[in-house]
Design a protein around this motif. Sequence first.
Motif, PDB file in Angstrom:
ATOM      1  N   ASP A   4       0.862  -1.179   0.000  1.00 36.79           N
ATOM      2  CA  ASP A   4       0.000   0.000   0.000  1.00 36.79           C
ATOM      3  C   ASP A   4       0.899   1.229   0.000  1.00 36.79           C
ATOM      4  O   ASP A   4       1.588   1.504   0.975  1.00 36.79           O
ATOM      5  CB  ASP A   4      -0.896  -0.022   1.238  1.00 36.79           C
ATOM      6  CG  ASP A   4      -1.902   1.117   1.272  1.00 36.79           C
ATOM      7  OD1 ASP A   4      -1.831   2.012   0.407  1.00 36.79           O
ATOM      8  OD2 ASP A   4      -2.771   1.107   2.172  1.00 36.79           O
ATOM      9  N   PHE A   7      -1.179   5.689   2.802  1.00 37.95           N
ATOM     10  CA  PHE A   7      -2.189   5.672   3.857  1.00 37.95           C
ATOM     11  C   PHE A   7      -1.820   6.680   4.935  1.00 37.95           C
ATOM     12  O   PHE A   7      -0.675   7.124   5.038  1.00 37.95           O
ATOM     13  CB  PHE A   7      -2.391   4.276   4.463  1.00 37.95           C
ATOM     14  CG  PHE A   7      -1.145   3.636   5.019  1.00 37.95           C
ATOM     15  CD1 PHE A   7      -0.608   4.019   6.239  1.00 37.95           C
ATOM     16  CD2 PHE A   7      -0.521   2.598   4.322  1.00 37.95           C
ATOM     17  CE1 PHE A   7       0.526   3.408   6.753  1.00 37.95           C
ATOM     18  CE2 PHE A   7       0.609   1.976   4.831  1.00 37.95           C
ATOM     19  CZ  PHE A   7       1.141   2.386   6.054  1.00 37.95           C
ATOM     20  N   GLY A 204      -6.547   3.781  -6.393  1.00 34.08           N
ATOM     21  CA  GLY A 204      -7.047   3.397  -5.084  1.00 34.08           C
ATOM     22  C   GLY A 204      -8.454   2.849  -5.135  1.00 34.08           C
ATOM     23  O   GLY A 204      -8.956   2.461  -6.196  1.00 34.08           O
ATOM     24  N   GLU A 233      -2.909   1.790  -3.915  1.00 36.53           N
ATOM     25  CA  GLU A 233      -2.954   2.429  -2.606  1.00 36.53           C
ATOM     26  C   GLU A 233      -4.360   2.357  -2.027  1.00 36.53           C
ATOM     27  O   GLU A 233      -5.327   2.058  -2.750  1.00 36.53           O
ATOM     28  CB  GLU A 233      -2.542   3.892  -2.734  1.00 36.53           C
ATOM     29  CG  GLU A 233      -3.459   4.677  -3.647  1.00 36.53           C
ATOM     30  CD  GLU A 233      -3.111   6.152  -3.744  1.00 36.53           C
ATOM     31  OE1 GLU A 233      -4.017   6.983  -3.525  1.00 36.53           O
ATOM     32  OE2 GLU A 233      -1.941   6.463  -4.049  1.00 36.53           O
ATOM     33  N   THR A 234      -4.470   2.649  -0.730  1.00 36.42           N
ATOM     34  CA  THR A 234      -5.799   2.770  -0.118  1.00 36.42           C
ATOM     35  C   THR A 234      -6.203   4.224   0.100  1.00 36.42           C
ATOM     36  O   THR A 234      -7.382   4.550   0.056  1.00 36.42           O
ATOM     37  CB  THR A 234      -5.863   2.060   1.246  1.00 36.42           C
ATOM     38  OG1 THR A 234      -4.875   2.587   2.123  1.00 36.42           O
ATOM     39  CG2 THR A 234      -5.705   0.559   1.084  1.00 36.42           C
ATOM     40  N   SER A 236      -6.227   5.312   2.932  1.00 36.46           N
ATOM     41  CA  SER A 236      -7.013   5.169   4.154  1.00 36.46           C
ATOM     42  C   SER A 236      -6.672   6.293   5.122  1.00 36.46           C
ATOM     43  O   SER A 236      -5.525   6.766   5.145  1.00 36.46           O
ATOM     44  CB  SER A 236      -6.739   3.807   4.795  1.00 36.46           C
ATOM     45  OG  SER A 236      -5.396   3.702   5.221  1.00 36.46           O
ATOM     46  N   ASN A 249     -11.670   3.246   5.867  1.00 36.38           N
ATOM     47  CA  ASN A 249     -10.742   2.406   5.114  1.00 36.38           C
ATOM     48  C   ASN A 249      -9.480   2.162   5.942  1.00 36.38           C
ATOM     49  O   ASN A 249      -9.063   3.014   6.714  1.00 36.38           O
ATOM     50  CB  ASN A 249     -10.374   3.122   3.810  1.00 36.38           C
ATOM     51  CG  ASN A 249      -9.749   2.214   2.782  1.00 36.38           C
ATOM     52  OD1 ASN A 249      -9.681   1.003   2.963  1.00 36.38           O
ATOM     53  ND2 ASN A 249      -9.293   2.794   1.687  1.00 36.38           N
ATOM     54  N   PRO A 251      -5.368  -0.010   5.589  1.00 34.59           N
ATOM     55  CA  PRO A 251      -4.482  -0.699   4.641  1.00 34.59           C
ATOM     56  C   PRO A 251      -4.795  -2.174   4.471  1.00 34.59           C
ATOM     57  O   PRO A 251      -4.406  -2.770   3.463  1.00 34.59           O
ATOM     58  CB  PRO A 251      -3.090  -0.492   5.269  1.00 34.59           C
ATOM     59  CG  PRO A 251      -3.215   0.733   6.088  1.00 34.59           C
ATOM     60  CD  PRO A 251      -4.602   0.699   6.645  1.00 34.59           C
ATOM     61  N   ILE A 254      -6.532  -3.151   1.191  1.00 34.43           N
ATOM     62  CA  ILE A 254      -5.842  -2.967  -0.092  1.00 34.43           C
ATOM     63  C   ILE A 254      -6.027  -4.157  -1.013  1.00 34.43           C
ATOM     64  O   ILE A 254      -6.040  -4.012  -2.240  1.00 34.43           O
ATOM     65  CB  ILE A 254      -4.320  -2.699   0.139  1.00 34.43           C
ATOM     66  CG1 ILE A 254      -3.623  -2.301  -1.175  1.00 34.43           C
ATOM     67  CG2 ILE A 254      -3.631  -3.895   0.751  1.00 34.43           C
ATOM     68  CD1 ILE A 254      -4.049  -0.992  -1.747  1.00 34.43           C
ATOM     69  N   VAL A 257      -8.592  -3.673  -3.679  1.00 38.63           N
ATOM     70  CA  VAL A 257      -8.154  -2.827  -4.789  1.00 38.63           C
ATOM     71  C   VAL A 257      -7.361  -3.673  -5.789  1.00 38.63           C
ATOM     72  O   VAL A 257      -7.551  -3.562  -7.000  1.00 38.63           O
ATOM     73  CB  VAL A 257      -7.305  -1.645  -4.279  1.00 38.63           C
ATOM     74  CG1 VAL A 257      -6.859  -0.763  -5.441  1.00 38.63           C
ATOM     75  CG2 VAL A 257      -8.073  -0.823  -3.258  1.00 38.63           C
ATOM     76  N   TYR A 258      -6.470  -4.509  -5.268  1.00 43.11           N
ATOM     77  CA  TYR A 258      -5.702  -5.395  -6.148  1.00 43.11           C
ATOM     78  C   TYR A 258      -6.615  -6.321  -6.935  1.00 43.11           C
ATOM     79  O   TYR A 258      -6.410  -6.549  -8.143  1.00 43.11           O
ATOM     80  CB  TYR A 258      -4.701  -6.219  -5.332  1.00 43.11           C
ATOM     81  CG  TYR A 258      -3.401  -5.503  -5.050  1.00 43.11           C
ATOM     82  CD1 TYR A 258      -2.281  -5.694  -5.849  1.00 43.11           C
ATOM     83  CD2 TYR A 258      -3.296  -4.616  -3.985  1.00 43.11           C
ATOM     84  CE1 TYR A 258      -1.090  -5.032  -5.591  1.00 43.11           C
ATOM     85  CE2 TYR A 258      -2.102  -3.951  -3.716  1.00 43.11           C
ATOM     86  CZ  TYR A 258      -1.012  -4.164  -4.525  1.00 43.11           C
ATOM     87  OH  TYR A 258       0.171  -3.502  -4.256  1.00 43.11           O
TER      88      TYR A 258
END
Length: 289
Positions: A4, A7, A204, A233-234, A236, A249, A251, A254, A257-258
């Motif tokens: 990540d 954050f 993100g 990234e988050t 967060s 949110n 980390p 994450i 997101v991936y």
Amino acid sequence: MFSDTHFHFHHLIERGLDGTEILSKLLGRNMFFGLDIGTKCDDLQTRHSQLEECINTLPPQKQTQARAFLYYSAGIWPDVEEIKNRTEAVKMLQNQINSFPREKLVAIGECGLDHHWNPSGVDGRNKDDFSAEMYEGEQELFQIQIDMARTLALPVIIHSRDAFEDTLDCIKNMGYHSGIIHCYSYGKDEAKRFLDLGWYIAFGGGTTYTKKSKMDEMTELLRYVPNDRILLETDSPYLAPVPFRGQTNTPVLIEHVYQFIATARGVSPETLSETVDKNIRTLFSLTEE
């Protein structure tokens, strides 16, 4: 497994979340890299202390592992008061950087331009605050930090919202092209112009909010960014990915997101993770263990 690159851990603590628990979950997932991001001229030492307090409650072996994957940036987000007092703010930022472990400070930022006007939003942006002098001051604060990154030979983490042309003008004016366009919110054409200059693009949780009518356009963008320029990234505690939208949110999220972006790019999350980690090593000059 999933890194990540952006954050704000201290905001998680401020919201009452258990920082030790979050770190334990990240360690359980074998996170390679996590970057705690600065937004205020004087927040670096405070952020570091808050994270250290959480780390110190872990078992000794886990403490070592946590410190190994955690890194920091230092920068000034374009807050109205920071812009007005930019000379003093930059001096404070430099003082904080000078007294911080150099091996753990890997970027300058987030810094940049924000022209999204929403006085009731989390950033409290109000167009009435921005006279011509304030616009110029915002750009000056941004460019000073780009120059600082150049001096320190560090990448820049750029915040750019509703300010594409002005952002591009600033980075071209400074002629230093090393860093990330964070939480990317523009289109494919704009991405090309950043990529042509050498910038990385970070996506993100906001990508997971894409409406069905816009999904083809988003997929095209996510596939357009080349393997050697993509980061995830988050941001967060903001922008929790679906199915956690609207929640705080962290980390830990994450991985969602991936999964979303890997599907769009037609690869496995594991393959995307390897790609992102390789880019992290390159951008932040990390040695491979």
